[in-house]
Motif scaffolding. Structure first.
Motif, mmCIF file in Angstrom:
data_model
loop_
_atom_site.group_PDB
_atom_site.id
_atom_site.type_symbol
_atom_site.label_atom_id
_atom_site.label_comp_id
_atom_site.label_asym_id
_atom_site.label_seq_id
_atom_site.Cartn_x
_atom_site.Cartn_y
_atom_site.Cartn_z
ATOM 1 N N ARG A 289 -80.053 10.160 -12.703
ATOM 2 C CA ARG A 289 -81.236 11.113 -12.396
ATOM 3 C C ARG A 289 -81.558 11.589 -13.818
ATOM 4 N NH1 ARG A 289 -78.949 14.619 -7.393
ATOM 5 N NH2 ARG A 289 -78.583 12.837 -6.181
ATOM 6 N N GLY A 290 -81.182 11.137 -14.856
ATOM 7 C CA GLY A 290 -81.584 11.455 -16.211
ATOM 8 C C GLY A 290 -80.958 12.712 -16.610
ATOM 9 N N LEU A 291 -79.838 13.528 -16.076
ATOM 10 C CA LEU A 291 -79.157 14.604 -16.442
ATOM 11 C C LEU A 291 -78.690 14.260 -17.970
ATOM 12 C CD1 LEU A 291 -78.779 17.442 -15.883
ATOM 13 C CD2 LEU A 291 -76.799 16.785 -14.635
ATOM 14 N N GLY A 292 -77.936 12.985 -18.007
ATOM 15 C CA GLY A 292 -77.168 12.801 -19.238
ATOM 16 C C GLY A 292 -78.166 12.643 -20.334
ATOM 17 N N ARG A 293 -79.296 12.217 -20.380
ATOM 18 C CA ARG A 293 -80.367 12.345 -21.390
ATOM 19 C C ARG A 293 -80.776 13.692 -21.677
ATOM 20 N NH1 ARG A 293 -84.057 8.553 -24.069
ATOM 21 N NH2 ARG A 293 -84.609 9.965 -25.894
ATOM 22 N N THR B 139 -68.840 7.241 -30.362
ATOM 23 C CA THR B 139 -68.194 6.062 -29.942
ATOM 24 C C THR B 139 -68.324 5.879 -28.281
ATOM 25 O OG1 THR B 139 -65.991 7.172 -29.796
ATOM 26 C CG2 THR B 139 -66.652 6.200 -31.920
ATOM 27 N N CYS B 140 -68.599 4.466 -27.969
ATOM 28 C CA CYS B 140 -68.790 4.433 -26.674
ATOM 29 C C CYS B 140 -67.862 3.053 -26.204
ATOM 30 C CB CYS B 140 -70.253 4.002 -26.370
ATOM 31 S SG CYS B 140 -70.753 3.842 -24.615
ATOM 32 N N ILE B 141 -67.183 3.363 -25.136
ATOM 33 C CA ILE B 141 -66.372 2.217 -24.756
ATOM 34 C C ILE B 141 -67.190 0.830 -24.590
ATOM 35 C CG2 ILE B 141 -64.906 1.238 -22.980
ATOM 36 C CD1 ILE B 141 -64.306 4.449 -22.192
ATOM 37 N N ALA B 142 -66.689 -0.148 -25.222
ATOM 38 C CA ALA B 142 -67.621 -1.343 -25.522
ATOM 39 C C ALA B 142 -68.099 -1.807 -24.163
ATOM 40 C CB ALA B 142 -66.792 -2.389 -26.317
ATOM 41 N N PRO C 231 -73.106 0.622 -18.394
ATOM 42 C CA PRO C 231 -74.234 1.835 -18.303
ATOM 43 C C PRO C 231 -74.332 2.817 -19.498
ATOM 44 C CG PRO C 231 -72.767 1.455 -16.262
ATOM 45 C CD PRO C 231 -72.052 0.671 -17.273
ATOM 46 N N ALA C 232 -73.270 3.050 -19.874
ATOM 47 C CA ALA C 232 -73.457 4.194 -20.941
ATOM 48 C C ALA C 232 -73.975 3.574 -22.143
ATOM 49 C CB ALA C 232 -71.902 4.862 -21.411
ATOM 50 N N HIS C 233 -73.226 2.036 -22.514
ATOM 51 C CA HIS C 233 -73.722 1.559 -23.728
ATOM 52 C C HIS C 233 -75.050 0.989 -23.864
ATOM 53 C CE1 HIS C 233 -73.520 -1.882 -26.352
ATOM 54 N NE2 HIS C 233 -72.547 -1.239 -26.810
ATOM 55 N N ASP C 234 -75.798 0.857 -22.578
ATOM 56 C CA ASP C 234 -77.047 0.439 -22.419
ATOM 57 C C ASP C 234 -78.078 1.484 -22.663
ATOM 58 O OD1 ASP C 234 -76.259 -2.061 -21.984
ATOM 59 O OD2 ASP C 234 -76.657 -2.323 -19.688
ATOM 60 N N ALA C 235 -77.563 2.649 -21.926
ATOM 61 C CA ALA C 235 -78.185 4.077 -22.066
ATOM 62 C C ALA C 235 -78.290 4.446 -23.585
ATOM 63 C CB ALA C 235 -77.622 5.240 -21.449
ATOM 64 N N TYR C 236 -77.280 4.602 -24.526
ATOM 65 C CA TYR C 236 -77.341 4.875 -25.796
ATOM 66 C C TYR C 236 -78.282 3.889 -26.525
ATOM 67 C CZ TYR C 236 -73.526 7.941 -24.759
ATOM 68 O OH TYR C 236 -72.611 9.034 -24.404
ATOM 69 N N LEU C 237 -78.154 2.643 -26.309
ATOM 70 C CA LEU C 237 -79.183 1.739 -27.050
ATOM 71 C C LEU C 237 -80.731 2.132 -26.565
ATOM 72 C CD1 LEU C 237 -77.242 -1.698 -26.867
ATOM 73 C CD2 LEU C 237 -77.468 -0.232 -28.740
ATOM 74 N N ARG C 238 -80.835 2.427 -25.382
ATOM 75 C CA ARG C 238 -82.400 2.765 -24.943
ATOM 76 C C ARG C 238 -82.602 4.187 -25.698
ATOM 77 N NH1 ARG C 238 -80.533 1.665 -19.758
ATOM 78 N NH2 ARG C 238 -80.490 4.106 -19.328
ATOM 79 N N TRP C 239 -81.606 4.739 -25.808
ATOM 80 C CA TRP C 239 -82.077 6.077 -26.444
ATOM 81 C C TRP C 239 -82.286 6.106 -28.190
ATOM 82 C CZ3 TRP C 239 -77.662 9.685 -23.740
ATOM 83 C CH2 TRP C 239 -78.081 9.419 -22.339
ATOM 84 N N GLY C 240 -81.942 4.672 -28.541
ATOM 85 C CA GLY C 240 -82.439 4.675 -30.030
ATOM 86 C C GLY C 240 -81.187 4.525 -30.893
ATOM 87 N N TYR C 241 -79.838 4.548 -30.399
ATOM 88 C CA TYR C 241 -78.624 4.342 -31.226
ATOM 89 C C TYR C 241 -78.562 2.816 -31.745
ATOM 90 C CZ TYR C 241 -76.650 8.840 -29.958
ATOM 91 O OH TYR C 241 -76.457 10.062 -29.785
ATOM 92 N N THR C 242 -77.802 2.691 -32.765
ATOM 93 C CA THR C 242 -77.709 1.374 -33.576
ATOM 94 C C THR C 242 -76.118 1.396 -33.615
ATOM 95 O OG1 THR C 242 -79.716 1.819 -34.856
ATOM 96 C CG2 THR C 242 -77.666 0.375 -35.641
#
Length: 181
Positions: free
Chosen positions: A119-123, A141-144, A148-159
């Motif tokens: 629902r966007g709360l994490g963001r 660090t994100c469990i590889a 769902p979490a990994h994809d979210a961090y990439l969408r949010w701009g993480y490298t």
């Protein structure tokens, strides 16, 4: 109803320890975490209690109807943190310099109760904590295989910098960073 966000230093977070641990117990009460000693509630409680004493520790809670629906906690990244140094030269020189000067925020945990996920709360929690930090870079660090979490961090701009393990018994994590300012 909109969530209410509140910042907590180590002292006020300690007063909410049971509440914070209860959120963890609910979020991690699912495969593949159930039964894994690394993800046990007691292990998390110990890690959280140790984190209270780290430089720059902060928790941001999101409450709905007065109850925690999710939270994040983190601190200033120690330049000699083993997972960080294990990345070696995969860390660009500017990031190594920022770590030495205390200019990287280590986002240690971000959790949202299952009933409030997607629902966007994490963001919102993520952006709230980062917007109030003085560090110019955020690392986590994100469990590889937590897609769902990994994809979210990439969408949010993480490298992604590379893969690490926090301990012999831990799963493989992707170390990631985001330029915040």
């Amino acid at each position: 109803m909109d969530p209410e966000f509140q910042r907590h230093d180590a002292q006020s977070a300690k007063a909410m320890l049971t509440e914070l641990v209860d959120v963890y117990a609910t979020v991690y009460d699912t495969p593949p975490y159930i039964g894994d000693p690394f993800f046990s509630v007691d292990s998390f409680r110990s890690r959280l209690e140790a984190a209270f004493d780290t430089e720059g520790f902060e928790t941001v809670t999101a409450r709905l109807d007065g109850r925690i629906a999710g939270y994040v906690h983190g601190a200033t990244l120690p330049h000699d943190k083993p997972w960080w140094t294990s990345l070696g030269n995969r860390r660009p020189a500017p990031l190594q310099e920022l770590a030495h000067s205390g200019d990287i925020f280590w986002l240690r945990e971000l959790m949202v109760l299952p009933a409030q996920q997607n629902r966007g709360l994490g963001r919102q929690i993520h952006d709230t904590v980062i917007s109030g930090r003085q560090e110019s870079v955020t690392a986590l660090t994100c469990i590889a295989d937590n897609q769902p979490a990994h994809d979210a961090y990439l969408r949010w701009g993480y490298t992604v910098l590379g893969q690490i393990k926090h301990a012999q018994e831990s799963p493989v994590y992707d170390a990631m960073y985001l330029t915040s300012h």
